[in-house]
Enzyme design. Sequence first.
Site, PDB file in Angstrom:
ATOM      1  CB  CYS A 128     -20.829  38.189  -2.562  1.00 42.50           C
ATOM      2  SG  CYS A 128     -20.783  38.848  -4.249  1.00 42.50           S
ATOM      3  CG  HIS A 240     -20.647  34.558  -6.642  1.00 43.12           C
ATOM      4  ND1 HIS A 240     -21.718  34.504  -7.501  1.00 43.12           N
ATOM      5  CD2 HIS A 240     -20.588  35.845  -6.184  1.00 43.12           C
ATOM      6  CE1 HIS A 240     -22.285  35.700  -7.557  1.00 43.12           C
ATOM      7  NE2 HIS A 240     -21.618  36.522  -6.767  1.00 43.12           N
TER       8      HIS A 240
END
Length: 332
Positions: A128, A240
């Site tokens: 990710c 994130h």
Amino acid sequence: MKIAIVGASGAVGQEFLRVLEQRGFGGDVVALFGSSRSAGTSYTIGGRSLTVQELRHGEQFKGMDIVFTSAGASVSKEYAEDITRFGATMIDNSSAFRMDDDVPLVVPEVNPRDAFNAPRHIIANPNCTTIQMVVALQAIEQLSHVRRVRVATYQAASGAGAQAMAELEQQYREVLAGKPVTVRKFAHQLAFNMIPHVDVFMDNDYTKEEMKMFNETRKIMHSDIRVSATCVRVPSLRAHSEAVWVETERKITPAELRAAFNAFPGIIVMDEPANNVYPMPLDLSGKDEVFVGRIREDISVDNGLTFWCVSDQIRKGAALNAVQIAETLIKG
């Protein structure tokens, strides 16, 4: 198309169901698979209720075209032959095959053609943190070759799964109530804290997560780019963030970079510091794009730029990127 999902009850599996529905593939999902614990659970997609089947060896994937897997590397390795032997393409969200030479590692905005060179019928979804960074780096690479990247990540609990998100919420309640804090999913208490430790430590004292960013970036971009990362778990639930410092072969102005980001697919610029406008995970959870801001010259080095980026780890960092790979294959 006949689509199956392995790991349907997990955080990413649930996001697969939402993304596929939103992008018009809901009716193509014909089977859901999971562990014995999740078998028997039903989910609605494409106006139909599908029941999770227990994953077993055999012919469960006969007739499937695309199988999305998000049940961990060990499961992916164990069942890859079962999934692919009848011709299905396995789009794998684990780390199992990412660095295999005969498995493409794909971010559609960066290297879509690699998806068509998959001799084992396996395509790997990158980590990710790598995905959101390389989308931004590719916009820069089109202006000038990127030589070196330094990145500090600020990774939400979502990166460790649904149970980790639940544990963070539980920790906040326990701290505020003055109760002992439950710590299972992380090395330390995450609530009201930050942990500079994501995944296991390697022999060079980088973590496995940090080395993923080095190795995966080079494979995806077909580049000699050097990446030094420090990955930090932070007490937010989802999406994130990354602070990125880039060195390029020629000098690029912040205005050039801002224009390149604006023109690049999958990027949204939020960069009005005078008005306190910049990407934040609180605002961007559930969004599809990579959001960039704080674009400026790196005053510590020649040909340096720095920026901040935020992206939803479960969507672009996992389920959405995998579905975009499938869309790339379908479009040809």
